[in-house]
Design a protein around this motif. Structure first.
Motif, PDB file in Angstrom:
ATOM      1  N   LEU A 146       0.946  -1.212  -0.084  1.00 43.08           N
ATOM      2  CA  LEU A 146       0.047   0.029  -0.064  1.00 43.08           C
ATOM      3  C   LEU A 146       0.996   1.337  -0.042  1.00 43.08           C
ATOM      4  O   LEU A 146       0.695   2.322  -0.722  1.00 43.08           O
ATOM      5  N   PHE A 147       2.015   1.359   0.862  1.00 42.48           N
ATOM      6  CA  PHE A 147       3.043   2.538   1.136  1.00 42.48           C
ATOM      7  C   PHE A 147       3.440   2.771  -0.443  1.00 42.48           C
ATOM      8  O   PHE A 147       3.450   3.866  -0.877  1.00 42.48           O
ATOM      9  N   PHE A 148       4.033   1.737  -1.160  1.00 37.21           N
ATOM     10  CA  PHE A 148       4.589   2.084  -2.516  1.00 37.21           C
ATOM     11  C   PHE A 148       3.673   2.247  -3.585  1.00 37.21           C
ATOM     12  O   PHE A 148       4.303   2.547  -4.764  1.00 37.21           O
ATOM     13  N   ASN A 149       2.369   1.819  -3.465  1.00 39.34           N
ATOM     14  CA  ASN A 149       1.549   2.140  -4.522  1.00 39.34           C
ATOM     15  C   ASN A 149       0.619   3.207  -4.285  1.00 39.34           C
ATOM     16  O   ASN A 149      -0.109   3.673  -5.065  1.00 39.34           O
ATOM     17  N   LEU A 150       0.573   3.783  -3.098  1.00 40.72           N
ATOM     18  CA  LEU A 150      -0.643   4.870  -2.882  1.00 40.72           C
ATOM     19  C   LEU A 150      -0.134   6.186  -3.558  1.00 40.72           C
ATOM     20  O   LEU A 150      -1.183   6.535  -4.237  1.00 40.72           O
ATOM     21  N   ARG A 151       0.952   6.711  -3.834  1.00 45.49           N
ATOM     22  CA  ARG A 151       1.072   7.806  -4.659  1.00 45.49           C
ATOM     23  C   ARG A 151       0.969   7.602  -5.901  1.00 45.49           C
ATOM     24  O   ARG A 151       0.285   8.495  -6.672  1.00 45.49           O
ATOM     25  N   SER A 152       1.197   6.440  -6.712  1.00 50.21           N
ATOM     26  CA  SER A 152       1.067   6.176  -8.050  1.00 50.21           C
ATOM     27  C   SER A 152      -0.432   6.097  -8.299  1.00 50.21           C
ATOM     28  O   SER A 152      -0.952   6.732  -9.357  1.00 50.21           O
ATOM     29  N   MET A 153      -1.030   5.418  -7.511  1.00 47.55           N
ATOM     30  CA  MET A 153      -2.464   5.258  -7.859  1.00 47.55           C
ATOM     31  C   MET A 153      -3.324   6.391  -7.494  1.00 47.55           C
ATOM     32  O   MET A 153      -4.385   6.888  -8.432  1.00 47.55           O
ATOM     33  N   LYS A 154      -2.947   7.378  -6.537  1.00 44.04           N
ATOM     34  CA  LYS A 154      -3.464   8.509  -6.381  1.00 44.04           C
ATOM     35  C   LYS A 154      -3.125   9.721  -7.703  1.00 44.04           C
ATOM     36  O   LYS A 154      -4.316  10.367  -8.042  1.00 44.04           O
ATOM     37  N   GLN A 155      -2.151   9.392  -8.194  1.00 37.65           N
ATOM     38  CA  GLN A 155      -1.687  10.299  -9.564  1.00 37.65           C
ATOM     39  C   GLN A 155      -2.509   9.843 -10.487  1.00 37.65           C
ATOM     40  O   GLN A 155      -3.237  10.640 -11.476  1.00 37.65           O
ATOM     41  N   GLY A 156      -2.666   8.533 -10.604  1.00 36.39           N
ATOM     42  CA  GLY A 156      -3.602   7.906 -11.721  1.00 36.39           C
ATOM     43  C   GLY A 156      -5.130   8.308 -11.504  1.00 36.39           C
ATOM     44  O   GLY A 156      -5.761   8.754 -12.432  1.00 36.39           O
ATOM     45  N   PHE A 157      -5.653   8.597 -10.155  1.00 40.15           N
ATOM     46  CA  PHE A 157      -6.825   9.142 -10.117  1.00 40.15           C
ATOM     47  C   PHE A 157      -6.994  10.393 -10.764  1.00 40.15           C
ATOM     48  O   PHE A 157      -8.084  11.060 -11.304  1.00 40.15           O
ATOM     49  N   ALA A 173     -14.983   6.156  -3.312  1.00 34.82           N
ATOM     50  CA  ALA A 173     -15.237   5.361  -4.410  1.00 34.82           C
ATOM     51  C   ALA A 173     -13.721   5.262  -4.721  1.00 34.82           C
ATOM     52  O   ALA A 173     -13.257   3.961  -5.005  1.00 34.82           O
ATOM     53  N   GLN A 174     -12.713   6.087  -4.470  1.00 35.91           N
ATOM     54  CA  GLN A 174     -11.439   5.813  -4.988  1.00 35.91           C
ATOM     55  C   GLN A 174     -10.618   5.155  -3.684  1.00 35.91           C
ATOM     56  O   GLN A 174      -9.860   4.132  -3.925  1.00 35.91           O
ATOM     57  N   ILE A 175     -11.315   5.255  -2.437  1.00 31.62           N
ATOM     58  CA  ILE A 175     -10.702   4.295  -1.511  1.00 31.62           C
ATOM     59  C   ILE A 175     -11.029   2.869  -1.571  1.00 31.62           C
ATOM     60  O   ILE A 175     -10.474   1.923  -1.476  1.00 31.62           O
ATOM     61  N   GLU A 181      -8.050  -3.259  -4.890  1.00 35.59           N
ATOM     62  CA  GLU A 181      -6.869  -3.842  -5.790  1.00 35.59           C
ATOM     63  C   GLU A 181      -5.735  -4.086  -5.013  1.00 35.59           C
ATOM     64  O   GLU A 181      -4.674  -5.117  -5.552  1.00 35.59           O
ATOM     65  N   LEU A 182      -5.344  -3.415  -3.884  1.00 34.16           N
ATOM     66  CA  LEU A 182      -4.178  -3.876  -3.023  1.00 34.16           C
ATOM     67  C   LEU A 182      -4.468  -4.856  -1.942  1.00 34.16           C
ATOM     68  O   LEU A 182      -3.573  -5.185  -1.161  1.00 34.16           O
ATOM     69  N   ASN A 183      -5.744  -5.157  -1.691  1.00 33.93           N
ATOM     70  CA  ASN A 183      -6.120  -6.469  -0.818  1.00 33.93           C
ATOM     71  C   ASN A 183      -5.953  -5.914   0.527  1.00 33.93           C
ATOM     72  O   ASN A 183      -5.380  -6.596   1.369  1.00 33.93           O
ATOM     73  N   VAL A 184      -6.337  -4.553   0.842  1.00 38.50           N
ATOM     74  CA  VAL A 184      -6.151  -4.158   2.167  1.00 38.50           C
ATOM     75  C   VAL A 184      -7.702  -3.648   2.745  1.00 38.50           C
ATOM     76  O   VAL A 184      -8.624  -3.643   1.735  1.00 38.50           O
ATOM     77  N   ARG A 186     -10.350  -0.692   4.037  1.00 34.92           N
ATOM     78  CA  ARG A 186     -10.669   0.564   3.706  1.00 34.92           C
ATOM     79  C   ARG A 186     -10.094   1.436   4.893  1.00 34.92           C
ATOM     80  O   ARG A 186      -9.524   2.527   4.265  1.00 34.92           O
ATOM     81  N   GLU A 187     -10.127   1.169   6.025  1.00 31.16           N
ATOM     82  CA  GLU A 187      -9.483   1.830   7.162  1.00 31.16           C
ATOM     83  C   GLU A 187      -7.848   1.966   6.870  1.00 31.16           C
ATOM     84  O   GLU A 187      -7.072   3.265   7.408  1.00 31.16           O
ATOM     85  N   GLU A 188      -7.074   0.918   6.326  1.00 31.93           N
ATOM     86  CA  GLU A 188      -5.769   0.845   6.186  1.00 31.93           C
ATOM     87  C   GLU A 188      -5.385   2.061   5.190  1.00 31.93           C
ATOM     88  O   GLU A 188      -4.214   2.718   5.201  1.00 31.93           O
ATOM     89  N   VAL A 189      -6.255   1.967   4.086  1.00 27.54           N
ATOM     90  CA  VAL A 189      -5.827   3.109   3.108  1.00 27.54           C
ATOM     91  C   VAL A 189      -6.098   4.492   3.633  1.00 27.54           C
ATOM     92  O   VAL A 189      -5.165   5.456   3.344  1.00 27.54           O
ATOM     93  N   ILE A 190      -7.223   4.853   4.388  1.00 28.38           N
ATOM     94  CA  ILE A 190      -7.268   5.986   4.866  1.00 28.38           C
ATOM     95  C   ILE A 190      -6.274   6.374   5.862  1.00 28.38           C
ATOM     96  O   ILE A 190      -5.592   7.629   6.005  1.00 28.38           O
ATOM     97  N   GLU A 191      -5.905   5.329   6.900  1.00 33.60           N
ATOM     98  CA  GLU A 191      -4.641   5.542   7.891  1.00 33.60           C
ATOM     99  C   GLU A 191      -3.397   5.776   7.196  1.00 33.60           C
ATOM    100  O   GLU A 191      -2.767   6.732   7.630  1.00 33.60           O
ATOM    101  N   MET A 192      -3.072   5.141   6.129  1.00 34.57           N
ATOM    102  CA  MET A 192      -1.752   5.210   5.381  1.00 34.57           C
ATOM    103  C   MET A 192      -1.844   6.652   4.577  1.00 34.57           C
ATOM    104  O   MET A 192      -0.875   7.282   4.689  1.00 34.57           O
TER     105      MET A 192
END
Length: 310
Positions: A146-157, A173-175, A181-184, A186-192
């Protein structure tokens, strides 16, 4: 020692293959030099890998590493967005490359470039996680992904032409998409996202804080229990309390040992201690003062034995 980046002589390359590469202190010269190093053919790669595997040939290992330094430079460029020095990223990637060369098996049927890619990325990832924040932001495998994909996925959005908004924060919806896609969760995405968006905090007191009132998070973040000196002292105390005491008691005669054990080492189920001076005096048919003298002599002998043990 920094050498010129011209075509090296054969003698120089044979004597010290690393001499053809400038120091990372001059990053532009380093990158220019490694991009001019010749790449190995499959036959050469297999030959050097077998020399390393069968004969521990360090010169062959050096040639394998040198021919793949440009790969490290290319991979490291993908991680410049984390605000860490490019030279440090390359240095860590080089460590991963050397680990890959050491473990490479030419009989596996793959090229070193494919095998080394994992090791280079792994070493850079570890460096980023340790240094991007003083407190680690990712611990589990899923969190690291999640850490290494968050930036690139946000940029893609943001780049999506159909996106309804270009806000920096993620929509619900993006969360959901990212979590799926990252198999985590929702709360982990928000926290990260919150961790990565949060500002750095100074661990030491601010320069503006002076005197005895100066205070910073380092004061309560430090773990004295795992400080090396404290750990050594703790182990020494534990050894003294077990093996040291046993050795000291072994220096006493039976009567002195029983008196010490009853007076200092015995604890009953109700929390009370062993026998009193008068109880021991009655058992041995002597005065309480005599028991005290025997106890004092025994303790002196034990202290001497413990000093020698330490």
């Amino acid at each position: 020692m920094t050498h010129s980046v011209g075509a090296p002589s054969t003698a120089l390359a044979m004597a010290n293959p690393w001499a053809v590469v400038p120091s990372l202190g001059n990053l532009d010269a380093y990158i220019s030099a490694v991009n001019r190093l010749p790449m190995l053919s499959l036959q050469e790669e297999q030959e050097f890998a077998r020399k390393l595997k069968d004969h521990n040939d360090l010169e062959a290992a050096g040639k394998l590493v040198l021919s793949h330094l440009r790969l490290v430079v290319a991979v490291s460029r993908k991680y410049l967005g984390y605000g860490l020095p490019h030279g440090d990223l390359i240095q860590e990637g080089n460590i991963g490359l050397m680990k890959a060369v050491k473990r490479f098996d030419p009989d596996q049927g793959v090229r070193l470039v494919s095998y080394a890619l994992h090791w280079i990325k792994a070493e850079i990832h570890e460096y980023i996680l340790k240094n991007w924040r003083m407190v680690k932001v990712a611990t589990t495998k899923a969190q690291r992904k999640l850490f290494f994909n968050l930036r690139s996925m946000k940029q893609g959005f943001k780049d999506d032409a159909d996106a309804a908004t270009h806000r920096d924060t993620l929509t619900d919806a993006q969360i959901e998409v990212m979590a799926r896609e990252l198999n985590v969760k929702r709360e982990e995405v928000i926290e990260m996202e919150a961790r990565m968006a949060g500002g750095d905090v100074m661990l030491d007191p601010s320069p503006a804080d002076e005197g005895d009132e100066a205070f910073g998070p380092i004061a309560y973040l430090s773990d004295a229990n795992h400080e090396p000196t404290a750990m050594i002292e703790s182990r020494e105390r534990d050894a003294m309390a077990s093996d040291g005491i046993a050795a000291a008691l072994g220096e006493l005669d039976a009567r002195s040992r029983r008196i010490v054990e009853e007076r200092w080492l015995k604890v009953n189920d109700d929390g009370s201690g062993g026998m009193t001076l008068h109880e021991l005096a009655a058992e041995y048919g002597v005065s309480a003062e005599r028991i005290r003298q025997i106890e004092a002599a025994a303790m002196k002998k034990m202290r001497k034995a413990l000093a020698a043990y330490a």
